[in-house]
Design a protein around this motif. Structure first.
Motif: not given
Length: 1034
Positions: A10-11, A13-14, A21, A56-57
């Motif tokens: 998740l981290t 993907t940001l 990504r 939130q992600s």
């Protein structure tokens, strides 16, 4: 380990790095296939120690996981659904997230839970409702906020008719407690009203299935909520806009007014006792909030505050529901008394204030021509306070024309006075109220003009002095070039009321508008307003006054065709179309040629747009029909280009060929009485027949059939005399197309193929005669597997035409046909009898009925021995049950068997009874009156006489519907391009009712087809009708 792994994905993907990504997203997609993937995401979401961006992600990823991995219920399901036990754990975790301290986490969990509920409730998630109601009762603002967001989506989509009443009994009291408690935020309290409104809608939907339960709910639940609404609306609205940082309080008022509007539509009687108080509150809101509207939207002194939830709350979101509610009440009858109590002028004054152009309007419309055009078009305009205001004014003037028009006059005088004062004081916005007032009164021009005319005809004074405006106010406005929107409004207003202008004044206004078109300095708003003015002047003006201007206007508009697009181009085309229709000898061949070239250029760029094509066909038809000399020029310019386009269009761009054929048809429509002109069909035919022989697109085929039908009607000899290089005639080409359509399983051609065959038989009967047996056999054969009503009509009606003219020859031919072991006559009669009462159109219905009388009179044994379907048999298990397709499959309709003469009489009697009678008359002459529950018990005497309409409204509606619902059922009446051939046909001119009465009396006198015995097989009601007909002739 699993949680940390998914956290890494998740981290990543940001990450701003694209490769990182993409790799993370692929890893996450692979991770989703694990049974515990959802639980790992939920753990991160509920971890208060985790970074908020990560939480939130994870929430967003979980919703994606649910849609892709939860169940085949979701269209995007990819497999690898988690086990039942895991699902239960995950549901509990997401539900827990509804009470999270962070608002965004609560909202994201609510969206996810709503998705899960759509799939699992009630079978796999039976305790959801009880759990949500428990959260609402918890007293925790956070929990209530989360639960309300689920309910907002849930009630809307998931409750069935059997579940709604029990749920409401438990839910609504809890919602009421939240609405009345200031402990909760205004957006949360607003959601209770939103959910209540959805409950009201659900109640309305199930009131037929559960009338008693709904009646009790309405009686016990609605009064409490309506009283609460009254209390909340009576609080000063200014307190909700006093805080310059947020306008949260408006959210509750927004939802209340939306709910009042919904209640007035669904349960008006429940609203009636307090309606005047709600109307007063509505007007009070409009008056009190206007300074705020002026400050934030008309002078834009400050930016609009947002809400505590981070989303802007615009004042128009409240104003539109208020105005919509007022419009809804006004359209009924309940608000008449309130409007009569000195409320009409203040209401109209408020609406005039709110329809002013906002700063956003000015910025947008000054630079975007399409947006400026679209804002006043009924079909395309985006909804706004201005649009809602015009709609309310329309409702007011419809219900109370004289008082509303007089109120316009009072308000207009106030506006002119205030505007003049502001102008003298140097206020740069002085023009806005005046522009708004003119726009408002102009928006109702047709109704105002009718009102003025009615009052003058009755010897009373005019309720509004438009003449004063046109003489003393508008001319000075036309010179205010520094205020282009007001200047443009002056042109449009004058054109909307051009009927009141003397010819000389109308000419002066029109000349001024044309000068603007020719000016290089005028901006977008003024030029477009001038085009609108020209359109209005030419549409309603006297041709003798317009002829001097017509060539100049047409020449001025031509360049606009090449430089405009979308809505602006549509306006220019419509204006040009109206200008060309001005009667006179003003159009030269040179001007016509340039207009054709410009029109073809527009078509080349927009040949996929049906609206543009529709207007272009009107333009070409008008140009073609202006005179024979002009027609030749138009054809010479247009036909070669269009003919080439018909065959050169690529298969994947079939709309080019289809629209080209459509434009050719417009040339044919405009052709003179002498025919299409030498060489027309010879140029078109090779490309048209080549295209239609290979085309698969239904629009191309339908347009081609329609074009050939027009050619047969206009100049059949040209088609019959044409042959291609191989000696194949035009008639053979048409018959080949008919054969192709009959062989096709696509029946979308419907009525078009029937029209083609009818006109071919009418215009080229002798030429068709050698191949008629084969054509008729192909048509009868197709009847055996045709499915759609329009296609079956196309197959039957040509036989009706032939039987009406050559009965015995056709019947003999049909008797000799053998199709699958059945005679052609048997197939035709069975098909005819099953579909006769569904035939569309004035002429087809008549020719069918007349042909049935001919068949009855023939007394042929082959007809008398035929057994067909009679009346439907009503079984106890299907009585009062709506027969859906699935029910019809399991319990198909059954019919009584009757002889053909009996069925023919039934159809003839049906036509006789429905031929022009507006009420349903029984055999005894009674008229049924059905009780109504629409809440309009207080109709005036005039409205009671005319089913809720005033006499002139009812007369208009009756004229629109026509005898026997003719306007809805008659292609000729609905279509501006009437089929003149059929319209002037003796069948259309015949007094059908008198003819059928004579037919029945003659049959009774001569006992035709054993008339007495045949009548005895009818229903008792039908027998009574026959007796009344026969007895009335003596």
């Amino acid at each position: 380990m699993a949680t940390s792994e998914v956290a890494q994905y998740l981290t990543a993907t940001l990450s701003p790095d694209t490769n990182t990504r993409i790799a993370a997203e692929l890893g996450l997609a692979e991770y989703f296939t694990r049974p515990d993937a959802g639980l790992s995401l939920a753990h991160i979401i509920l971890s208060n120690n985790a970074d908020m961006a990560l939480r939130q992600s994870a929430s967003i990823a979980l919703r994606k996981y649910v849609r892709e991995r939860w169940s085949p219920y979701f269209p995007s399901f990819k497999g690898s659904a988690p086990p039942v036990e895991t699902k239960a754990q995950l549901r509990e975790a997401v539900f827990h997230g509804l009470s999270d301290p962070d608002r965004k986490i609560r909202s994201l969990c609510a969206h996810t839970l709503s998705s899960i509920a759509n799939c699992d409730w009630p079978d796999e998630y039976p305790d959801l409702l009880a759990s949500l109601i428990g959260l609402l009762s918890s007293g925790s603002p956070a929990s209530v906020h989360g639960a309300m967001q689920v309910f907002t989506e849930f009630i809307k989509s998931d409750l069935t008719e059997d579940q709604i009443l029990p749920v409401l009994r438990d839910l609504l009291p809890v919602l009421m407690q939240i609405l009345g408690s200031l402990e909760y935020s205004a957006p949360t309290r607003a959601r209770t009203v939103s959910v209540f409104r959805q409950c009201v809608t659900a109640l309305f939907m199930v009131k037929d299935q559960h009338p008693q339960g709904v009646k009790e709910a309405v009686a016990t639940v609605l009064p409490t909520w309506l009283e609460a609404f009254k209390v909340l609306l009576n609080m000063d609205p200014l307190q909700d806009v006093a805080n310059a940082s947020q306008w949260d309080g408006l959210t509750v008022r927004i939802q209340i007014f939306k709910t009042l509007d919904s209640l007035h539509t669904s349960f008006p009687r429940a609203l009636a006792p307090s309606l005047s108080e709600y109307l007063t509150a509505s007007l009070n809101h409009l008056r009190v909030l206007y300074p705020t509207f002026l400050h934030y939207y008309l002078s834009a002194s400050e930016p609009v505050p947002s809400s505590s939830e981070g989303e802007p709350i615009e004042l128009p979101e409240l104003l539109c529901p208020i105005i919509d509610f007022l419009s809804s009440v006004t359209r009924g009858s309940k608000g008449r008394e309130w409007l009569g109590h000195d409320n009409l002028v203040p209401l109209i004054s408020s609406i005039f204030n709110y329809v002013q152009m906002t700063d956003d309007d000015v910025d947008t419309w000054a630079n975007n021509a399409n947006a400026f055009v679209a804002q006043e078009e009924d079909e395309t305009q985006a909804y706004s306070v201005r649009v809602a205001g015009f709609d309310l004014l329309g409702s007011l003037i419809d219900k109370s024309p004289v008082h509303t028009t007089a109120s316009f006059q009072v308000t207009l005088e106030q506006v002119m006075h205030v505007s003049e004062q502001a102008r003298s004081a140097g206020n740069p916005d002085w023009w806005r109220p005046l522009e708004a007032a003119l726009a408002a009164i102009g928006s109702q021009a047709e109704s105002v003009l009718d009102c003025i005319e009615d009052e003058q005809d009755s010897g009373r004074s005019k309720p509004i002095d438009i003449d004063f405006l046109l003489t003393n106010v508008i001319p000075s406005i036309l010179g205010t070039s520094e205020f282009p929107f007001l200047q443009g409004r002056g042109f449009v207003f004058a054109s909307q009321y051009s009927k009141l202008l003397p010819l000389q004044s109308a000419g002066q206004y029109l000349d001024a508008a044309v000068q603007v078109l020719e000016s290089s300095e005028a901006g977008i708003p003024v030029k477009i307003s001038a085009v609108k003015a020209v359109h209005n002047f030419c549409q309603g003006g006297d041709d003798s006054a317009l002829v001097p201007f017509a060539p100049r206007i047409a020449k001025d508009l031509a360049p606009f065709l090449l430089t405009t697009s979308e809505d602006t181009l549509s306006l220019v085309l419509e204006t040009l179309s109206v200008v060309i229709e001005v009667q006179g000898t003003w159009l030269t061949a040179e001007l016509a040629g340039s207009l054709v070239n410009a029109s073809l250029e527009v078509w080349n760029k927009n040949n996929k747009d049906p609206i543009f094509i529709s207007i272009l066909t009107d333009i070409l038809t008008s140009l073609s029909s202006s005179s024979s000399g002009i027609y030749e020029t138009v054809v010479k310019q247009a036909l070669p280009h269009l003919s080439t386009a018909i065959t050169s269009a690529k298969k994947e761009e079939s709309w080019i060929a289809g629209s080209a054929i459509d434009l050719v048809s417009s040339l044919v429509k405009g052709s003179p009485q002498t025919g299409l002109g030498e060489g027309f069909f010879a140029l078109l035919a090779p490309n048209l027949f080549s295209c239609l022989s290979e085309a698969e697109d239904r629009d191309v085929l339908q347009n081609g059939i329609a074009c050939l039908t027009l050619i047969i009607r206009k100049d059949c000899n040209q088609l019959l005399s044409w042959h291609d290089g191989n000696g194949r005639s035009g008639l053979e080409g048409v018959l080949s197309l008919v054969a192709r359509m009959l062989d096709s399983q696509d029946e979308s051609g419907g009525l078009q193929i029937g029209d083609l065959i009818i006109h071919l038989l009418r215009r080229a009967g002798e030429a068709v005669f050698p191949v008629l047996p084969q054509l008729l056999q192909a048509m009868v054969t197709r009847m055996t597997n045709a499915k759609t009503a329009t296609f079956l009509q196309s197959l039957v009606i040509p036989f009706a035409f032939l039987i009406n003219n050559q009965r015995d020859t056709v019947l003999t031919l049909l008797e000799s046909m053998d199709i699958g072991g059945r005679s052609g006559l048997d197939i035709l009669i069975q098909t005819w009898c099953e579909n006769a009462e569904t035939f569309q159109g004035f002429w087809p219905s008549r020719i069918s009925t007349l042909a049935l009388t001919q068949l009855f009179l023939s007394e042929r044994k082959s007809l008398q021995n035929l057994t067909v379907k009679g009346d439907i048999i009503i079984r106890p298990e299907t009585k009062n049950v709506i027969m859906t397709r699935s029910r019809t499959k399991t319990t198909p309709h059954e019919f009584t068997p009757v002889s053909f003469p009996v069925k023919a009489l039934k159809i003839i009697l049906h036509d006789l009874q429905s031929g022009g009678e507006s009420a349903t008359v029984t055999a005894q002459g009674d008229v049924y009156d059905v009780d109504s529950d629409d809440g309009d018990d207080d109709w005036t005497e005039e409205e009671k006489l005319h089913q809720g309409f005033k006499e002139d409204e009812f007369a208009f509606l009756s004229e629109m519907i026509g005898p026997k619902g003719m306007a809805f059922d008659n292609d000729e009446i609905l279509d501006d391009n009437d089929d003149e051939d059929l319209k002037n046909d003796p069948v259309s001119q015949l007094d059908l009712q008198a003819h059928l009465l004579t037919f029945l009396r003659d049959c009774a006198t001569h006992n035709t087809s054993d008339f007495t015995a045949t009548v005895d097989q009818l229903t008792p009601e039908e027998i009574l009708v026959i007796r009344r007909v026969i007895n009335s002739g003596h």
